[in-house]
Motif scaffolding. Structure first.
Motif, PDB file in Angstrom:
ATOM      1  N   MET A   1       2.796 -45.738 -47.233  1.00 41.09           N
ATOM      2  CA  MET A   1       2.365 -46.976 -46.585  1.00 41.09           C
ATOM      3  C   MET A   1       0.899 -47.252 -46.901  1.00 41.09           C
ATOM      4  SD  MET A   1       3.030 -49.609 -44.818  1.00 41.09           S
ATOM      5  CE  MET A   1       4.755 -49.130 -44.619  1.00 41.09           C
ATOM      6  N   LYS A   2       0.599 -48.495 -47.208  1.00 43.55           N
ATOM      7  CA  LYS A   2      -0.779 -48.903 -47.403  1.00 43.55           C
ATOM      8  C   LYS A   2      -1.294 -49.605 -46.155  1.00 43.55           C
ATOM      9  CE  LYS A   2      -0.526 -49.318 -52.430  1.00 43.55           C
ATOM     10  NZ  LYS A   2      -0.708 -50.204 -53.602  1.00 43.55           N
ATOM     11  N   PHE A   3      -2.605 -49.699 -46.059  1.00 43.39           N
ATOM     12  CA  PHE A   3      -3.237 -50.251 -44.869  1.00 43.39           C
ATOM     13  C   PHE A   3      -4.302 -51.253 -45.285  1.00 43.39           C
ATOM     14  CE2 PHE A   3      -1.431 -46.210 -43.874  1.00 43.39           C
ATOM     15  CZ  PHE A   3      -0.921 -46.355 -42.594  1.00 43.39           C
ATOM     16  N   ARG A   4      -4.621 -52.163 -44.373  1.00 40.48           N
ATOM     17  CA  ARG A   4      -5.626 -53.177 -44.663  1.00 40.48           C
ATOM     18  C   ARG A   4      -6.332 -53.574 -43.374  1.00 40.48           C
ATOM     19  NH1 ARG A   4      -4.229 -58.419 -48.307  1.00 40.48           N
ATOM     20  NH2 ARG A   4      -4.403 -56.834 -49.936  1.00 40.48           N
ATOM     21  N   ALA A  40      10.444 -46.522 -38.434  1.00 43.46           N
ATOM     22  CA  ALA A  40       9.176 -47.183 -38.759  1.00 43.46           C
ATOM     23  C   ALA A  40       8.047 -46.173 -38.822  1.00 43.46           C
ATOM     24  CB  ALA A  40       8.870 -48.263 -37.723  1.00 43.46           C
ATOM     25  N   LEU A  41       7.969 -45.307 -37.846  1.00 41.18           N
ATOM     26  CA  LEU A  41       6.934 -44.281 -37.827  1.00 41.18           C
ATOM     27  C   LEU A  41       7.064 -43.346 -39.029  1.00 41.18           C
ATOM     28  CD1 LEU A  41       7.057 -43.467 -34.012  1.00 41.18           C
ATOM     29  CD2 LEU A  41       5.135 -44.534 -35.200  1.00 41.18           C
ATOM     30  N   ASP A  42       8.295 -42.959 -39.341  1.00 45.12           N
ATOM     31  CA  ASP A  42       8.517 -42.061 -40.468  1.00 45.12           C
ATOM     32  C   ASP A  42       8.117 -42.716 -41.790  1.00 45.12           C
ATOM     33  OD1 ASP A  42       9.447 -40.128 -38.763  1.00 45.12           O
ATOM     34  OD2 ASP A  42      11.574 -40.520 -39.154  1.00 45.12           O
ATOM     35  N   ALA A  43       8.223 -44.049 -41.850  1.00 49.52           N
ATOM     36  CA  ALA A  43       7.844 -44.776 -43.057  1.00 49.52           C
ATOM     37  C   ALA A  43       6.346 -45.023 -43.136  1.00 49.52           C
ATOM     38  CB  ALA A  43       8.590 -46.107 -43.118  1.00 49.52           C
ATOM     39  N   GLY A  44       5.613 -44.595 -42.128  1.00 52.09           N
ATOM     40  CA  GLY A  44       4.168 -44.775 -42.123  1.00 52.09           C
ATOM     41  C   GLY A  44       3.692 -46.016 -41.406  1.00 52.09           C
ATOM     42  N   SER A 286      17.775 -54.183 -37.500  1.00 52.08           N
ATOM     43  CA  SER A 286      18.864 -53.834 -36.591  1.00 52.08           C
ATOM     44  C   SER A 286      19.427 -52.454 -36.903  1.00 52.08           C
ATOM     45  CB  SER A 286      19.985 -54.880 -36.673  1.00 52.08           C
ATOM     46  OG  SER A 286      20.459 -54.996 -38.007  1.00 52.08           O
ATOM     47  N   ARG A 287      18.989 -51.893 -38.064  1.00 54.19           N
ATOM     48  CA  ARG A 287      19.403 -50.549 -38.454  1.00 54.19           C
ATOM     49  C   ARG A 287      18.203 -49.817 -39.036  1.00 54.19           C
ATOM     50  NH1 ARG A 287      22.710 -53.810 -41.151  1.00 54.19           N
ATOM     51  NH2 ARG A 287      21.996 -53.014 -43.171  1.00 54.19           N
ATOM     52  N   PRO A 288      18.041 -48.532 -38.777  1.00 50.36           N
ATOM     53  CA  PRO A 288      16.880 -47.784 -39.274  1.00 50.36           C
ATOM     54  C   PRO A 288      16.729 -47.845 -40.782  1.00 50.36           C
ATOM     55  CG  PRO A 288      18.051 -46.500 -37.615  1.00 50.36           C
ATOM     56  CD  PRO A 288      18.907 -47.691 -37.905  1.00 50.36           C
ATOM     57  N   GLU A 289      17.837 -47.841 -41.519  1.00 53.67           N
ATOM     58  CA  GLU A 289      17.746 -47.823 -42.976  1.00 53.67           C
ATOM     59  C   GLU A 289      17.123 -49.093 -43.542  1.00 53.67           C
ATOM     60  OE1 GLU A 289      22.170 -48.508 -41.892  1.00 53.67           O
ATOM     61  OE2 GLU A 289      20.474 -47.296 -41.200  1.00 53.67           O
ATOM     62  N   GLN A 290      17.177 -50.199 -42.795  1.00 50.30           N
ATOM     63  CA  GLN A 290      16.523 -51.419 -43.256  1.00 50.30           C
ATOM     64  C   GLN A 290      15.010 -51.218 -43.350  1.00 50.30           C
ATOM     65  OE1 GLN A 290      18.038 -54.046 -40.198  1.00 50.30           O
ATOM     66  NE2 GLN A 290      19.460 -55.011 -41.628  1.00 50.30           N
ATOM     67  N   LEU A 291      14.447 -50.555 -42.364  1.00 53.69           N
ATOM     68  CA  LEU A 291      13.016 -50.293 -42.383  1.00 53.69           C
ATOM     69  C   LEU A 291      12.656 -49.308 -43.481  1.00 53.69           C
ATOM     70  CD1 LEU A 291      12.410 -50.092 -38.556  1.00 53.69           C
ATOM     71  CD2 LEU A 291      11.282 -51.680 -40.101  1.00 53.69           C
ATOM     72  N   THR A 292      13.473 -48.295 -43.643  1.00 59.77           N
ATOM     73  CA  THR A 292      13.196 -47.282 -44.666  1.00 59.77           C
ATOM     74  C   THR A 292      13.150 -47.906 -46.049  1.00 59.77           C
ATOM     75  OG1 THR A 292      14.293 -45.599 -43.301  1.00 59.77           O
ATOM     76  CG2 THR A 292      13.975 -45.099 -45.643  1.00 59.77           C
ATOM     77  N   GLY A 293      14.103 -48.785 -46.339  1.00 60.64           N
ATOM     78  CA  GLY A 293      14.136 -49.413 -47.650  1.00 60.64           C
ATOM     79  C   GLY A 293      13.030 -50.429 -47.843  1.00 60.64           C
ATOM     80  N   ASN A 294      12.830 -51.288 -46.849  1.00 62.83           N
ATOM     81  CA  ASN A 294      11.842 -52.358 -46.998  1.00 62.83           C
ATOM     82  C   ASN A 294      10.412 -51.841 -47.013  1.00 62.83           C
ATOM     83  OD1 ASN A 294      13.750 -54.390 -47.184  1.00 62.83           O
ATOM     84  ND2 ASN A 294      13.760 -54.800 -44.996  1.00 62.83           N
ATOM     85  N   ALA A 295      10.176 -50.665 -46.420  1.00 65.33           N
ATOM     86  CA  ALA A 295       8.826 -50.121 -46.393  1.00 65.33           C
ATOM     87  C   ALA A 295       8.283 -49.851 -47.795  1.00 65.33           C
ATOM     88  CB  ALA A 295       8.794 -48.833 -45.572  1.00 65.33           C
TER      89      ALA A 295
END
Length: 338
Positions: A1-4, A40-44, A286-295
Motif C-alpha cells: 500500500m502506498k500513502f499520501r 482492508a487492514l491486511d492489505a495495508g 461486500s466480500r473480503p477478496e474484493q478489497l484484496t484484489g483492488n488494493a
C-alpha cells in the motif's frame, strides 16, 4: 500500500480507503463486515470512511466493533455530518447544535475519543456558513476532530469555507467528491481550486458503483447479488451508467488492462489515483477478496499513453459538466448521500 498527504496537511492516509456506505446494511452480516475490515487492514489500508447516516448509525457501530483492539494512532478515521439522524427539526444540517450533537453520537457509536477528519456531508444553504465553521472550530479545539473536510462542495463554497477556516485557525484539508473515469465533474473547477488552497480529494465511487469493474456486460442480465439488481441507496447513482453504450465501452478497457497485468477495476482505480490532487479513493466491498484484489491498484503506475487510451474509450460517455457538483441542503428533496 502506498500513502499520501491529504492536500498540504501533515496527515498521511492510505491511497485506498475503506468505506461502508452500501456495504454495512441489513443485507450484510456482521461477520462479513468484520472480515472486510480485516482484509482492508491486511492489505495495508489504514484509512476508513463512514458517516452518521449510513445504515441509520449501524455502519459506525459495526466499524467501531471491527476496529476494536487496533492501535488507534495507526488509523485514520473519517465520518460525516449533515443528513437527518432523527425526526426532530434540528436533527439534520450543519447548525452548531447538529454538528456538535452529531459528532458526539458518532464518537459514541465508533467507540472512539476522536475522529481524524470530520466532514460536512453536503453544503447547507439553510445555515450561515460562519455558524457551521465556528461549530467545526469548537470540535477541533475540543480535541474531538483533528481536521475538517467537506463533501461535494462547489469551488465557490470551498473558497468561502477555506477562508473562514483560516480565520478560525482550523485545518480544512479535504474534499470528498464523486470522481471516476466516467464522472470527471470535479476536474474543471473543484480540483484546481483545491490544488490552489492545499485541499486534497478523498474521492468516492472511483469504480462508478461497480460499472468500472467490467462485471456488467451489455445485453446480459445483472450478476446475482450485484448492486444493479438490488434496490438500495446506490440505485439512483448507478442507473445512469447502465446503458448499452457505456457498458460496451467499459468492456473495451479489458485489453488495455490485460496488457498491464491488471483487472479492469484495478485499471480504473489506478486512473483515479494518478491525479496529483487525489489523496485517496474510497472503496466499498461486500466480500473480503474484493478489497484484496483492488488494493493492488495502489501500486500501479499508468503512463500518459495508457491514460490517453482510457480517456479515448470513456471520454465520449463521461460526465464533465462542473454544474453537476451538488448544491444541497436538508430542505432539498433531491439530495443523495455517499
Amino acid at each position: 500500500m502506498k500513502f499520501r498527504h491529504v492536500g498540504n496537511s501533515g496527515l498521511v492516509v492510505s491511497r485506498l480507503a475503506y468505506g461502508n456506505w452500501l456495504t454495512r446494511t441489513d443485507t450484510n452480516s456482521a461477520d462479513t463486515g468484520a472480515a472486510c475490515v480485516r482484509a482492508a487492514l491486511d492489505a495495508g489500508i489504514t484509512t476508513f470512511d463512514t458517516a452518521d447516516v449510513y445504515a441509520d448509525g449501524a455502519a459506525e457501530e459495526s466499524l467501531g466493533r471491527a476496529l476494536k483492539g487496533e492501535r488507534r494512532e495507526g488509523l485514520e478515521i473519517l465520518t460525516k455530518v449533515f443528513a437527518p439522524t432523527g425526526p426532530g427539526r434540528n436533527d439534520s444540517g450543519l447548525s452548531r447544535k447538529h454538528v456538535r450533537e452529531s459528532l458526539d453520537g458518532s464518537l459514541r457509536r465508533l467507540g472512539m475519543e476522536y475522529v481524524d477528519i470530520y466532514q460536512a456531508h453536503r453544503f447547507d444553504v439553510s445555515t450561515p456558513l460562519e455558524e457551521t465553521m465556528e461549530a467545526f472550530a469548537d470540535v477541533v479545539h475540543a480535541g474531538k476532530a483533528h481536521y475538517i473536510g467537506v463533501s461535494e462542495w462547489t469551488a465557490g463554497q470551498l473558497r468561502r469555507g477555506h477562508a473562514l477556516a483560516r480565520e478560525l485557525r482550523i485545518p480544512l484539508i479535504s474534499n470528498q467528491p464523486q470522481y471516476s473515469a466516467l464522472w470527471r465533474v470535479p476536474e474543471a473547477e473543484v480540483m484546481p481550486v483545491c490544488e490552489e488552497l492545499g485541499i486534497g480529494q478523498i474521492v468516492w465511487s472511483p469504480l462508478a458503483q461497480g460499472v468500472l469493474t467490467g462485471k456488467y456486460a451489455p445485453g446480459r442480465g445483472w450478476p446475482e447479488g450485484s448492486r444493479a439488481g438490488a434496490v438500495n441507496d446506490g440505485s439512483e447513482v448507478l442507473a445512469g451508467w447502465l446503458t448499452e453504450e457505456v457498458l460496451g465501452r467499459v468492456q473495451r478497457l479489458r485489453p488495455i488492462a490485460a496488457d498491464l497485468g491488471l483487472t479492469v477495476a484495478q485499471l480504473a482505480l489506478a486512473w483515479v489515483l494518478r491525479h496529483p490532487n487525489v489523496s485517496a479513493a474510497v472503496l466499498g466491498a461486500s466480500r473480503p477478496e474484493q478489497l484484496t484484489g483492488n488494493a493492488k491498484a495502489a501500486d500501479a503506475e499508468l503512463d500518459d499513453e495508457v491514460v490517453a487510451a482510457v480517456d479515448g474509450v470513456l471520454g465520449p460517455v463521461a460526465a464533465f459538466d462542473p454544474a453537476a457538483t451538488e448544491e444541497s441542503s436538508p430542505a432539498d428533496p433531491g439530495w443523495r448521500l455517499a
